[in-house]
Design an enzyme around this catalytic site. Structure first.
Site, PDB file in Angstrom:
ATOM      1  CD1 TRP A   1       9.439 -17.735   1.395  1.00 40.15           C
ATOM      2  CD2 TRP A   1       8.366 -17.266   3.307  1.00 40.15           C
ATOM      3  NE1 TRP A   1       8.928 -16.460   1.313  1.00 40.15           N
ATOM      4  CE2 TRP A   1       8.275 -16.151   2.467  1.00 40.15           C
ATOM      5  CE3 TRP A   1       7.747 -17.215   4.553  1.00 40.15           C
ATOM      6  CZ2 TRP A   1       7.612 -14.981   2.840  1.00 40.15           C
ATOM      7  CZ3 TRP A   1       7.079 -16.058   4.920  1.00 40.15           C
ATOM      8  CH2 TRP A   1       7.017 -14.956   4.065  1.00 40.15           C
TER       9      TRP A   1
ATOM     10  CE1 TYR B   1       7.351 -20.122  -0.701  1.00 37.47           C
ATOM     11  CE2 TYR B   1       8.073 -22.021   0.547  1.00 37.47           C
ATOM     12  CZ  TYR B   1       7.093 -21.104   0.224  1.00 37.47           C
ATOM     13  OH  TYR B   1       5.859 -21.177   0.826  1.00 37.47           O
TER      14      TYR B   1
ATOM     15  CB  SER C   1      -1.662 -23.319  -0.572  1.00 35.97           C
ATOM     16  OG  SER C   1      -1.233 -22.277   0.263  1.00 35.97           O
ATOM     17  CG  ASN C   2      -2.743 -19.072   0.277  1.00 37.84           C
ATOM     18  OD1 ASN C   2      -2.819 -18.817   1.474  1.00 37.84           O
ATOM     19  ND2 ASN C   2      -1.584 -19.270  -0.325  1.00 37.84           N
TER      20      ASN C   2
ATOM     21  CD  GLN D   1       1.433 -24.323   2.953  1.00 34.95           C
ATOM     22  OE1 GLN D   1       2.229 -23.423   2.783  1.00 34.95           O
ATOM     23  NE2 GLN D   1       1.708 -25.574   2.606  1.00 34.95           N
TER      24      GLN D   1
ATOM     25  CG  LEU E   1       5.609 -18.233  15.683  1.00 37.01           C
ATOM     26  CD1 LEU E   1       7.089 -18.437  15.986  1.00 37.01           C
ATOM     27  CD2 LEU E   1       4.775 -18.358  16.961  1.00 37.01           C
TER      28      LEU E   1
ATOM     29  NE  ARG F   1      14.048 -16.727  17.943  1.00 37.84           N
ATOM     30  CZ  ARG F   1      14.309 -15.564  17.395  1.00 37.84           C
ATOM     31  NH1 ARG F   1      14.462 -15.476  16.083  1.00 37.84           N
ATOM     32  NH2 ARG F   1      14.410 -14.485  18.130  1.00 37.84           N
TER      33      ARG F   1
HETATM   34  P1  NAP Z   1       6.656 -17.728  11.269  1.00 44.17           P
HETATM   35  O1  NAP Z   1       7.123 -18.890  12.090  1.00 44.17           O
HETATM   36  O2  NAP Z   1       5.411 -17.011  11.636  1.00 44.17           O
HETATM   37  O3  NAP Z   1       7.827 -16.636  11.191  1.00 44.17           O
HETATM   38  C1  NAP Z   1       9.184 -16.989  11.176  1.00 44.17           C
HETATM   39  C2  NAP Z   1       9.997 -15.704  11.245  1.00 44.17           C
HETATM   40  O4  NAP Z   1       9.840 -15.164  12.569  1.00 44.17           O
HETATM   41  C3  NAP Z   1      11.487 -15.905  11.035  1.00 44.17           C
HETATM   42  O5  NAP Z   1      11.988 -14.809  10.279  1.00 44.17           O
HETATM   43  C4  NAP Z   1      12.033 -15.872  12.449  1.00 44.17           C
HETATM   44  O6  NAP Z   1      13.349 -15.356  12.523  1.00 44.17           O
HETATM   45  C5  NAP Z   1      11.101 -14.855  13.104  1.00 44.17           C
HETATM   46  N1  NAP Z   1      11.057 -14.956  14.567  1.00 44.17           N
HETATM   47  C6  NAP Z   1      11.247 -13.932  15.406  1.00 44.17           C
HETATM   48  N2  NAP Z   1      11.121 -14.315  16.660  1.00 44.17           N
HETATM   49  C7  NAP Z   1      10.857 -15.607  16.654  1.00 44.17           C
HETATM   50  C8  NAP Z   1      10.637 -16.550  17.675  1.00 44.17           C
HETATM   51  N3  NAP Z   1      10.681 -16.217  18.969  1.00 44.17           N
HETATM   52  N4  NAP Z   1      10.387 -17.823  17.331  1.00 44.17           N
HETATM   53  C9  NAP Z   1      10.360 -18.169  16.025  1.00 44.17           C
HETATM   54  N5  NAP Z   1      10.561 -17.306  14.995  1.00 44.17           N
HETATM   55  C10 NAP Z   1      10.813 -16.027  15.315  1.00 44.17           C
HETATM   56  O7  NAP Z   1       6.473 -18.320   9.825  1.00 44.17           O
HETATM   57  P2  NAP Z   1       6.848 -17.836   8.319  1.00 44.17           P
HETATM   58  O8  NAP Z   1       8.305 -17.986   8.108  1.00 44.17           O
HETATM   59  O9  NAP Z   1       6.233 -16.530   8.021  1.00 44.17           O
HETATM   60  O10 NAP Z   1       6.083 -18.963   7.486  1.00 44.17           O
HETATM   61  C11 NAP Z   1       6.368 -20.337   7.760  1.00 44.17           C
HETATM   62  C12 NAP Z   1       6.318 -21.171   6.512  1.00 44.17           C
HETATM   63  O11 NAP Z   1       5.017 -21.106   5.932  1.00 44.17           O
HETATM   64  C13 NAP Z   1       7.235 -20.741   5.347  1.00 44.17           C
HETATM   65  O12 NAP Z   1       8.573 -21.201   5.506  1.00 44.17           O
HETATM   66  C14 NAP Z   1       6.570 -21.416   4.172  1.00 44.17           C
HETATM   67  O13 NAP Z   1       6.969 -22.779   4.110  1.00 44.17           O
HETATM   68  C15 NAP Z   1       5.094 -21.326   4.538  1.00 44.17           C
HETATM   69  N6  NAP Z   1       4.393 -20.214   3.839  1.00 44.17           N
HETATM   70  C16 NAP Z   1       3.403 -20.527   2.949  1.00 44.17           C
HETATM   71  C17 NAP Z   1       2.698 -19.520   2.308  1.00 44.17           C
HETATM   72  C18 NAP Z   1       1.611 -19.877   1.338  1.00 44.17           C
HETATM   73  O14 NAP Z   1       1.083 -18.981   0.649  1.00 44.17           O
HETATM   74  N7  NAP Z   1       1.224 -21.135   1.243  1.00 44.17           N
HETATM   75  C19 NAP Z   1       2.976 -18.162   2.564  1.00 44.17           C
HETATM   76  C20 NAP Z   1       3.985 -17.863   3.492  1.00 44.17           C
HETATM   77  C21 NAP Z   1       4.693 -18.902   4.128  1.00 44.17           C
HETATM   78  P3  NAP Z   1      14.608 -16.334  12.852  1.00 44.17           P
HETATM   79  O15 NAP Z   1      14.857 -17.091  11.590  1.00 44.17           O
HETATM   80  O16 NAP Z   1      15.684 -15.355  13.199  1.00 44.17           O
HETATM   81  O17 NAP Z   1      14.225 -17.207  14.004  1.00 44.17           O
END
Ligand code: NAP
Length: 314
Positions: A21, A61, A165-166, A187, A219, A284
């Site tokens: 994403w 995306y 998803s959702n 998902q 996270l 990370r």
């Molecule tokens: P997440 O892992 O909860 O959050 C990642 C974000 O947290 C990044 O911006 C990362 O920044 C930041 N971050 C800050 N501190 C961190 C740490 N200590 N460790 C790891 N990350 C840290 O997940 P998400 O990106 O929100 O979602 C993950 C995936 O879920 C997406 O890529 C997508 O494929 C999927 N998704 C699906 C839906 C759906 O409706 N099906 C909706 C949303 C997302 P840095 O890059 O600087 O590490």
């Protein structure tokens, strides 16, 4: 990295999936720069090197740009294709497409599902999508029409397996009734910052129907790993100081990062949750692979749950 089967199939997914994403660094294709693209490609390579074999995409995306970046990596490293599971999603349409007055909406018409899949195949530079998922439930979903589109995509070799998803459990049941092939994955959002799926029947259905739970924002958009995150592409949910302290105490005692503990909390669930990691930071991405090594005790798991709930259990 350890792997688990996807649903009832032979397909294997790494215990943590990598979510694409954020790899273009923006939602808006006009803001993509060569520097942002480099960061995105480096993140994909870092995930491959760290042992992630499941890559999650969606046609929307960065309006397809994330799939294109991934396709470039596959084109440059063709041997990787056989070792990974490529997942993408369809069914959300932007305002202004195809007509200037078209609203933001969901579209599970067979025509749109098939056209979206063909667009993703081209951008991803592959002949088959391993897991094709419906992104958000279309209020006008006709299960028979979706089943027909899935059949066409499977028969033509464009898709191996399907998921959603959702969705609400009742929507999955209605779709599964019409589909000859088993839906393999669901998902949805779940983390210590967003607990709904524990109590709304979604995880129960994953257990009873043997759907693999693929969990997004594991996270909470980063806040569970880095408490200082407070805006932008950061957290979607407020998290209490008590939860932050509880995560830190367990992380310190276990000698791992807070993020690893937040992921280990998800991995403990018997439905075999696969968290989808969204970091684009190579360090990370690698460090989070420690999560499957941490088997939280029941006491630790419940201490985290109670801190996240902010109230006692009945
Ligand atoms: P997440 O892992 O909860 O959050 C990642 C974000 O947290 C990044 O911006 C990362 O920044 C930041 N971050 C800050 N501190 C961190 C740490 N200590 N460790 C790891 N990350 C840290 O997940 P998400 O990106 O929100 O979602 C993950 C995936 O879920 C997406 O890529 C997508 O494929 C999927 N998704 C699906 C839906 C759906 O409706 N099906 C909706 C949303 C997302 P840095 O890059 O600087 O590490």
């Amino acid at each position: 990295m350890e792997t688990v089967s996807l649903g009832t199939s032979q397909l294997q997914t790494s215990r943590l999936a990598y979510g694409c994403w954020r790899i273009a660094g923006t939602w808006n294709p006009s803001e993509v720069t060569p520097e942002k693209e480099d960061i995105g490609r480096r993140a994909i390579i870092a995930a491959l090197e760290a042992g992630y074999t499941h890559f999650d995409h969606a046609d929307i995306y960065c309006r397809g740009h994330c799939e294109t970046l991934f396709g470039q990596v596959i084109k440059a490293n063709p041997s990787v294709r056989e070792e990974i599971l490529i997942a993408t999603k369809c069914g959300i349409r932007f305002a202004g497409e195809p007509w200037s007055d078209s609203p933001h909406r969901y579209d599970f018409s067979a025509e749109h599902i098939i056209a979206s899949c063909e667009g993703s195949l081209k951008r991803l530079h592959v002949e088959t999508i391993d897991l094709f998922q419906l992104h958000r439930p279309d209020f006008l979903m006709n299960p028979e029409e979706v089943a027909d589109a899935f059949n066409q995509l499977m028969r033509s070799g464009k898709v191996r397996e399907f998921g959603v998803s959702n969705f609400r459990p009742s929507q999955i049941a209605a779709l599964q009734k019409a589909c000859p092939m088993p839906l393999l994955a669901h998902q949805f959002e779940l983390s210590l910052a967003k607990l709904d799926a524990l109590t709304d029947g979604i995880l129960d259905q994953c257990l009873t129907s043997k759907l693999s739970p693929l969990v997004w924002s594991p996270l909470g958009g980063g806040v569970l790993g880095s408490p200082e995150i407070s805006s932008g592409q950061g957290p979607r949910h407020p998290v209490s100081a008590h939860l932050q302290e509880t995560i830190s105490a367990i992380a310190d005692a276990r000698g791992v990062s807070r993020a690893v503990i937040a992921l280990a909390w998800l991995l403990k669930h018997p439905s075999r949750i696969v968290p989808i990691i969204g970091s684009t930071d190579p360090k990370r991405i690698a460090e989070l692979t420690r999560a499957p090594e941490i088997d939280l005790t029941r006491d630790e798991w419940y201490r985290l749950l109670l801190a996240a709930r902010g109230e006692k259990l009945p």
